[in-house]
Design a protein around this motif. Structure first.
Motif, PDB file in Angstrom:
ATOM      1  N   SER A 138      47.721  56.732  69.956  1.00  0.00           N
ATOM      2  CA  SER A 138      47.506  56.879  71.405  1.00  0.00           C
ATOM      3  C   SER A 138      48.666  56.266  72.161  1.00  0.00           C
ATOM      4  CB  SER A 138      46.207  56.157  71.788  1.00  0.00           C
ATOM      5  OG  SER A 138      46.185  54.855  71.236  1.00  0.00           O
ATOM      6  N   PHE A 139      49.631  57.058  72.537  1.00  0.00           N
ATOM      7  CA  PHE A 139      50.704  56.556  73.394  1.00  0.00           C
ATOM      8  C   PHE A 139      50.176  56.466  74.820  1.00  0.00           C
ATOM      9  CE2 PHE A 139      53.885  58.452  70.254  1.00  0.00           C
ATOM     10  CZ  PHE A 139      54.242  57.213  69.751  1.00  0.00           C
ATOM     11  N   VAL A 246      51.263  57.495  61.021  1.00  0.00           N
ATOM     12  CA  VAL A 246      52.035  58.743  61.067  1.00  0.00           C
ATOM     13  C   VAL A 246      52.673  58.915  62.447  1.00  0.00           C
ATOM     14  CG1 VAL A 246      51.787  61.262  61.061  1.00  0.00           C
ATOM     15  CG2 VAL A 246      50.749  59.900  59.237  1.00  0.00           C
ATOM     16  N   LEU A 247      51.879  58.651  63.491  1.00  0.00           N
ATOM     17  CA  LEU A 247      52.419  58.780  64.849  1.00  0.00           C
ATOM     18  C   LEU A 247      53.621  57.855  65.052  1.00  0.00           C
ATOM     19  CD1 LEU A 247      51.955  59.873  67.827  1.00  0.00           C
ATOM     20  CD2 LEU A 247      50.828  57.680  68.236  1.00  0.00           C
ATOM     21  N   SER A 251      58.032  59.006  65.648  1.00  0.00           N
ATOM     22  CA  SER A 251      58.298  59.377  67.038  1.00  0.00           C
ATOM     23  C   SER A 251      59.138  58.323  67.757  1.00  0.00           C
ATOM     24  CB  SER A 251      56.974  59.555  67.781  1.00  0.00           C
ATOM     25  OG  SER A 251      57.220  59.688  69.162  1.00  0.00           O
ATOM     26  N   THR A 252      60.182  58.780  68.443  1.00  0.00           N
ATOM     27  CA  THR A 252      60.975  57.846  69.245  1.00  0.00           C
ATOM     28  C   THR A 252      60.184  57.369  70.466  1.00  0.00           C
ATOM     29  OG1 THR A 252      61.926  59.755  70.350  1.00  0.00           O
ATOM     30  CG2 THR A 252      63.242  58.776  68.594  1.00  0.00           C
ATOM     31  N   GLN A 253      59.049  57.996  70.724  1.00  0.00           N
ATOM     32  CA  GLN A 253      58.178  57.521  71.816  1.00  0.00           C
ATOM     33  C   GLN A 253      57.571  56.153  71.464  1.00  0.00           C
ATOM     34  OE1 GLN A 253      55.606  60.750  73.060  1.00  0.00           O
ATOM     35  NE2 GLN A 253      54.478  59.422  74.454  1.00  0.00           N
ATOM     36  N   SER A 254      57.527  55.845  70.152  1.00  0.00           N
ATOM     37  CA  SER A 254      57.021  54.531  69.733  1.00  0.00           C
ATOM     38  C   SER A 254      58.086  53.476  70.009  1.00  0.00           C
ATOM     39  CB  SER A 254      56.684  54.542  68.239  1.00  0.00           C
ATOM     40  OG  SER A 254      56.701  53.220  67.725  1.00  0.00           O
ATOM     41  N   ARG A 255      57.670  52.404  70.670  1.00  0.00           N
ATOM     42  CA  ARG A 255      58.628  51.325  70.979  1.00  0.00           C
ATOM     43  C   ARG A 255      59.035  50.596  69.705  1.00  0.00           C
ATOM     44  NH1 ARG A 255      54.537  48.977  75.328  1.00  0.00           N
ATOM     45  NH2 ARG A 255      53.296  49.279  73.436  1.00  0.00           N
TER      46      ARG A 255
END
Ligand SMILES: NC(=O)C1=CN([C@@H]2O[C@H](COP(=O)(O)OP(=O)(O)OC[C@H]3O[C@@H](n4cnc5c(N)ncnc54)[C@H](OP(=O)(O)O)[C@@H]3O)[C@@H](O)[C@H]2O)C=CC1
Ligand SMILES: O=C(CO)COP(=O)(O)O
Length: 334
Positions: A138-139, A246-247, A251-255
């Protein structure tokens, strides 16, 4: 069990604000507590949180406050500040919280110094609370915009987990109830450390195969530690374990992934921490995760190299070499 109608969210950052919006969308009456008076004024006057959720305007009604006493009487309290601040943020509620109130820990980390899961810290500071956890892929930016996802909501009692899931569910937010507090927390804490490793692989341009291999071996670590601590296997393969791993590892959205990416490009953790990099919880959990592994007799080689790289005891190339030259073993013996 009486329905949960009012919800207080503690923490005015990206995830606290996104969860407050999501709970309001689910039909709950929501109070958002933040320590920064300027942010509270901005939420009241502009319905935005530009620092943490740029580009999002709130369509849902939120009450914002700087006074934590305003949060104490809610039917459920969601704690959403950085994991290392859990003890400090909960302490003022000690004399205010009604017995049996669910306190839902939404932060992902392990307390440095004690090695506590956050429910252990909650039990020490607010023994009257009903311990609960929310975790999963959940971003904040996705949830704030109403994009769909599913998460795990765990509570000590199954009936409380069901009530929380019911209270937070909306057309775009689907909680699955659980009573596995340990598994839900171990997954969320370790995936942050492992996402730093995967980000470093990407930043060092080691290839998609290496990234997938590291994610899988990271999952073996998460599973080993979780099982040793008493987690249920199905929690570890579920939303708060494999789902979030996995998320965050892809993902570069993950800090955390982004932090690792910059390490892979040659920056140091010290330099990143001093230059105002966004919160990456794995930086603060890596070393204590390794210690927790030692306490439980569990080997966590990926977490160990992350911890050593963060402490500048190892370069990325040395980390790779250390992992690749470990004695060969059977996969099933993971
Ligand atoms: N962002 C995401 O997509 C997700 C985050 N999480 C988890 O949620 C937790 C919070 O993350 P997130 O909201 O993204 O972090 P942010 O960095 O966006 O925000 C952190 C918030 O905590 C506040 N804060 C920091 N220290 C204290 C303190 N001592 N007392 C009170 N408030 C404090 C900050 O206030 P101030 O601005 O005044 O410093 C800020 O409002 C983390 O554990 C993270 O892993 C979980 C799922 C998704
Ligand atoms: O926990 C998260 C997604 O589930 C957010 O990940 P980051 O903290 O790495 O951005």
């Amino acid at each position: 069990m009486a329905g949960i109608e009012t919800i207080a969210v503690l923490g005015g950052g990206a995830w606290g604000t996104a969860l407050a919006l999501s709970a309001a969308r689910a039909g709950r009456s929501v109070t958002l507590w933040a320590r920064d008076p300027a942010l509270v004024a901005e939420i009241r006057s502009r319905q935005t949180n530009r620092a943490y959720l740029p580009g999002v305007t709130f369509d849902e009604p939120l009450t914002a406050t700087c006074d934590i006493a305003d949060a104490a009487n809610a039917d459920a309290i969601l704690l959403v500040t950085p994991a290392q601040t859990t003890r400090a943020v909960l302490t003022p509620l000690a004399g205010l919280l009604r017995p049996g109130t669910p306190v839902v820990l939404c932060s992902k980390g392990i307390e440095k110094g004690t090695g506590n899961l956050l429910t252990d810290t909650l039990a020490e500071v607010l023994p009257q609370a009903h311990p609960s956890v929310l975790s999963g892929p959940s971003f904040a930016a996705d949830v704030a915009r109403g994009l769909p996802t599913a998460v795990t909501v765990a509570a000590r009692d199954g009936a409380m987990a069901d009530a929380l899931a019911q209270a937070l569910a909306s057309a775009s937010f689907r909680p699955y109830a659980s009573s596995d507090l340990i598994g839900t927390q171990v997954g969320g804490a370790l995936k942050n450390v492992l996402a730093i490793a995967c980000g470093a692989v990407a930043g060092r341009k080691l290839g998609a195969s290496a990234q997938a291999a590291l994610t899988a071996r990271g999952f073996a670590e998460l599973t080993r530690l979780g099982l040793a601590m008493g987690a249920r296997p199905e929690t570890l393969t579920g939303l708060s374990g494999l789902g979030d791993l996995v998320l965050s590892c892809s993902s570069t959205q993950s800090r955390n992934f982004s932090f690792g990416h910059k390490l892979g490009e040659g920056r140091t953790a010290e330099d990143l921490l001093n230059s105002g990099e966004k919160l990456a919880e794995g930086v603060f959990s890596a070393e204590i995760a390794v210690e927790l592994g030692e306490r439980h007799g569990v080997d966590l080689p990926v977490c160990k190299v992350v911890s050593d790289v963060i402490a500048a005891r190892l370069t990325i190339d040395e980390a790779l070499n250390r992992l690749m030259s470990r004695p060969l073993r059977r996969e099933a013996g993971a």
